[in-house]
Design an enzyme around this catalytic site. Structure first.
Site, mmCIF file in Angstrom:
data_model
loop_
_atom_site.group_PDB
_atom_site.id
_atom_site.type_symbol
_atom_site.label_atom_id
_atom_site.label_comp_id
_atom_site.label_asym_id
_atom_site.label_seq_id
_atom_site.Cartn_x
_atom_site.Cartn_y
_atom_site.Cartn_z
ATOM 1 N N LYS A 22 125.029 2.833 42.735
ATOM 2 C CA LYS A 22 125.295 2.864 41.282
ATOM 3 C C LYS A 22 125.328 1.431 40.748
ATOM 4 O O LYS A 22 124.713 1.118 39.735
ATOM 5 C CB LYS A 22 126.651 3.526 41.024
ATOM 6 N N ASN A 23 126.030 0.544 41.457
ATOM 7 C CA ASN A 23 126.254 -0.800 40.922
ATOM 8 C C ASN A 23 125.072 -1.744 41.085
ATOM 9 O O ASN A 23 125.090 -2.857 40.556
ATOM 10 C CB ASN A 23 127.536 -1.392 41.514
ATOM 11 N N CYS A 116 139.690 -0.222 30.516
ATOM 12 C CA CYS A 116 139.714 1.090 31.176
ATOM 13 C C CYS A 116 141.024 1.144 31.963
ATOM 14 O O CYS A 116 141.841 0.238 31.904
ATOM 15 C CB CYS A 116 138.507 1.251 32.090
ATOM 16 N N ARG A 121 139.397 -5.646 31.221
ATOM 17 C CA ARG A 121 137.951 -5.804 31.373
ATOM 18 C C ARG A 121 137.310 -6.666 30.264
ATOM 19 O O ARG A 121 136.425 -6.250 29.554
ATOM 20 C CB ARG A 121 137.269 -4.434 31.441
ATOM 21 N N ASP A 305 136.706 -2.134 45.266
ATOM 22 C CA ASP A 305 136.313 -0.738 45.027
ATOM 23 C C ASP A 305 136.686 0.174 46.195
ATOM 24 O O ASP A 305 136.612 1.399 46.059
ATOM 25 C CB ASP A 305 134.808 -0.629 44.754
ATOM 26 N N ARG A 397 131.291 10.122 38.091
ATOM 27 C CA ARG A 397 130.644 8.899 37.586
ATOM 28 C C ARG A 397 130.098 8.052 38.725
ATOM 29 O O ARG A 397 129.199 7.231 38.539
ATOM 30 C CB ARG A 397 131.651 8.059 36.781
HETATM 31 C C1 EPZ Z 1 131.674 -4.727 38.787
HETATM 32 O O1 EPZ Z 1 132.423 -4.649 37.578
HETATM 33 C C2 EPZ Z 1 131.600 -3.305 39.314
HETATM 34 N N1 EPZ Z 1 130.912 -2.458 38.346
HETATM 35 C C3 EPZ Z 1 133.007 -2.779 39.577
HETATM 36 O O2 EPZ Z 1 132.879 -1.480 40.149
HETATM 37 C C4 EPZ Z 1 133.683 -3.701 40.593
HETATM 38 O O3 EPZ Z 1 135.014 -3.256 40.799
HETATM 39 C C5 EPZ Z 1 133.698 -5.137 40.051
HETATM 40 O O4 EPZ Z 1 132.347 -5.548 39.762
HETATM 41 C C6 EPZ Z 1 134.297 -6.123 41.055
HETATM 42 O O5 EPZ Z 1 133.596 -6.074 42.243
HETATM 43 C C7 EPZ Z 1 129.566 -2.500 38.280
HETATM 44 O O6 EPZ Z 1 128.917 -3.230 38.999
HETATM 45 C C8 EPZ Z 1 128.924 -1.579 37.275
HETATM 46 P P1 EPZ Z 1 133.816 -8.387 37.256
HETATM 47 P P2 EPZ Z 1 132.506 -5.934 36.585
HETATM 48 O O7 EPZ Z 1 133.179 -8.884 36.028
HETATM 49 O O8 EPZ Z 1 131.215 -6.637 36.591
HETATM 50 C C9 EPZ Z 1 137.604 -10.194 35.073
HETATM 51 C C10 EPZ Z 1 133.248 0.819 40.340
HETATM 52 O O9 EPZ Z 1 134.253 1.465 40.672
HETATM 53 N N2 EPZ Z 1 136.623 -10.637 34.061
HETATM 54 O O10 EPZ Z 1 133.456 -8.979 38.575
HETATM 55 O O11 EPZ Z 1 133.089 -5.489 35.304
HETATM 56 C C11 EPZ Z 1 137.771 -8.680 35.064
HETATM 57 O O12 EPZ Z 1 138.716 -8.285 34.086
HETATM 58 C C12 EPZ Z 1 133.405 -0.368 39.406
HETATM 59 O O13 EPZ Z 1 132.077 1.064 40.728
HETATM 60 C C13 EPZ Z 1 137.048 -11.487 33.021
HETATM 61 O O14 EPZ Z 1 138.218 -11.853 32.937
HETATM 62 O O15 EPZ Z 1 133.592 -6.807 37.377
HETATM 63 C C14 EPZ Z 1 138.243 -8.402 36.473
HETATM 64 O O16 EPZ Z 1 139.632 -8.623 36.538
HETATM 65 C C15 EPZ Z 1 134.840 -0.568 38.952
HETATM 66 N N3 EPZ Z 1 136.143 -11.863 32.089
HETATM 67 C C16 EPZ Z 1 137.510 -9.455 37.308
HETATM 68 O O17 EPZ Z 1 137.100 -10.485 36.378
HETATM 69 C C17 EPZ Z 1 134.821 -11.473 32.148
HETATM 70 O O18 EPZ Z 1 134.035 -11.882 31.268
HETATM 71 C C18 EPZ Z 1 136.268 -8.935 38.020
HETATM 72 O O19 EPZ Z 1 135.400 -8.418 37.031
HETATM 73 C C19 EPZ Z 1 134.417 -10.623 33.194
HETATM 74 C C20 EPZ Z 1 135.325 -10.226 34.152
#
Ligand code: EPZ
Length: 418
Positions: A22-23, A116, A121, A305, A397
């Protein structure tokens, strides 16, 4: 609204075929916006999040077709440059259309994705990166508006290795002529899959999977033929399902080298794992697992995850373990549901202490997000008696044909109408 009914307490025996990731699929589907040429992507999992992306791409003006894991995107009309709230709120990863549309049309408007259940996020890291490449950022009625007279190649250093921000900036830079360097990048395997797709489209991308990614963009990008990598989170979930419920399973069409941190932790807990090029065999420990503590980190650290399914596994450990969730601020929603099944867990801020118990007992429980739902499935399969898992739309999902794969693995599971 459907529920899962699972009668647990018996060891697993069987095999499952892992679906496409998915990711990895979500950013690569968004990358089709970088070109008007035809894109054909295989091994795309049939999931609600993919359907949401499909709806968004069609809304923007792409002609998308999907069937039996194959996704085709064509373009015969002028694209819209506004991703509306009603579509973005369904799935946060919709923010990944920003990079491609900004690069191609130098303007994009999209709804600020809401938070969420696992956290706020924010997307500040994405926006800071776009500004570094010449974009202006404005806000209006809950939307972000990105615009640029001209985007220029440059250097972006992420304050945190955000997966989505790394992907968004890679796609944006792929259509900016000249050399862009991204530093402190996320190193998840899905980043490498996106890089491979962008290279096929005509960008030069090196360093994916390391903290520094260099992209030399092109004025125009070609169409794409690509096959999505296996889903490492689905793989890890089934590995933990077997470790927790007992028995022996085989997982096919997977990539063991993308799960090294999990494999190390599971072996320490007493699980036997035989890995091959694209398959693996899991043999659960006789009796209760040894307690092993984990700290979630960006890849190649322990994956956030798989933290929830891991906790379900440790619920029956022969001792006390800890889970430190360092990525998201609110990712322990599965703990109270595990406690309802007899687990002994204390949560304090981002740390959970799990005192292993001999047995979990089946109970009515609820999924609160994709991976918390997966933790309920793992716990229910290992618990004595019947569990009913509600709100499984969260699970749908992220897990393709889950009840069928559970049956293939030997779990007494069925999807029932609420
Ligand atoms: C990706 O989300 C994945 N989703 C998530 O999987 C996964 O948990 C996450 O990466 C971490 O590995 C997809 O790939 C579609 P991040 P993403 O940006 O890109 C903070 C699942 O269950 N952050 O690496 O949204 C954020 O709040 C999902 O399949 C900021 O502060 O994750 C979080 O605390 C859930 N500012 C941390 O960084 C930003 O601009 C990691 O977020 C972006 C992120």
């Amino acid at each position: 609204m459907d529920n899962f009914m699972i009668r647990g307490g018996r060891p697993l025996n069987g095999q499952a075929i892992i679906s496409g990731s998915k990711n990895a699929a979500l950013p690569i589907l968004a990358a089709t916006l970088l070109t008007r040429e035809k894109c054909e992507i295989k091994n795309v999992p049939e999931l609600m999040d993919i359907k949401s992306t499909f709806e968004l791409l069609n809304y923007l003006g792409k002609n998308c077709f999907y069937g039996y894991g194959n996704f085709v995107a064509e373009e015969h009309a002028q694209l819209k440059l506004h991703a509306p709230y009603d579509l973005v709120r369904k799935m946060r990863a919709s923010v990944l259309v920003a990079g491609p549309l900004l690069a191609r049309f130098r303007k994009v408007r999209f709804s600020l994705p809401g938070g969420c259940s696992i956290g706020m996020r924010p997307i500040d890291i994405h926006l800071e990166g776009f500004k570094k490449l010449g974009a202006q950022v404005a806000y209006e009625k809950g939307d972000v508006i990105l615009s640029a007279k001209k985007l220029k190649p440059g250097k972006v250093k992420f304050r945190f290795p955000s997966v989505g921000a790394t992907e968004n900036l890679m796609m944006c830079a792929a259509l900016i002529e000249g050399a862009t360097t991204l530093e402190n990048c996320a190193r998840e395997p899905e980043i490498e899959d996106l890089a491979a797709a962008l290279v096929k489209m005509g960008a030069a991308v090196t360093g994916a999977g390391t903290p520094v990614i260099k992209i030399t963009g092109a004025a125009r990008l070609k169409g794409l033929k690509h096959t999505i990598m296996p889903d490492r989170v689905e793989t890890g979930t089934f590995m933990l399902l077997c470790a927790a419920a007992g028995g022996r399973i085989k997982l096919l069409n997977t990539a063991p080298k993308t799960l090294e941190a999990l494999i190390r932790a599971m072996k320490k807990a007493g699980v036997k794992i035989n890995t091959f090029k694209d398959s693996m065999e899991i043999i659960a420990p006789q009796g209760r697992p040894r307690p092993v503590s984990v700290v979630t980190k960006p890849h190649p650290g322990f994956p956030t995850d798989l933290q929830a399914p891991w906790m379900a596994f440790m619920a029956r450990a022969n001792g006390t373990s800890e889970v430190h969730e360092q990525i998201f601020e609110n990712r322990f929603m599965h703990a109270p549901e595990l406690i309802r099944m007899g687990a002994d867990i204390t949560v304090l801020d981002r740390k959970a202490v799990i005192r292993g118990v001999p047995h979990l007992l089946g109970a009515p429980v609820m999924a609160s997000d994709i991976r918390a739902g997966a933790a309920m499935v793992v716990a229910a399969a290992s618990a004595k008696g019947k569990s009913v898992i509600r709100r499984i739309y969260h699970i749908d999902r992220g897990y393709e044909k889950l009840e069928h794969k559970l049956k293939d693995l030997g779990v007494d599971a069925s999807r029932v109408k609420a």
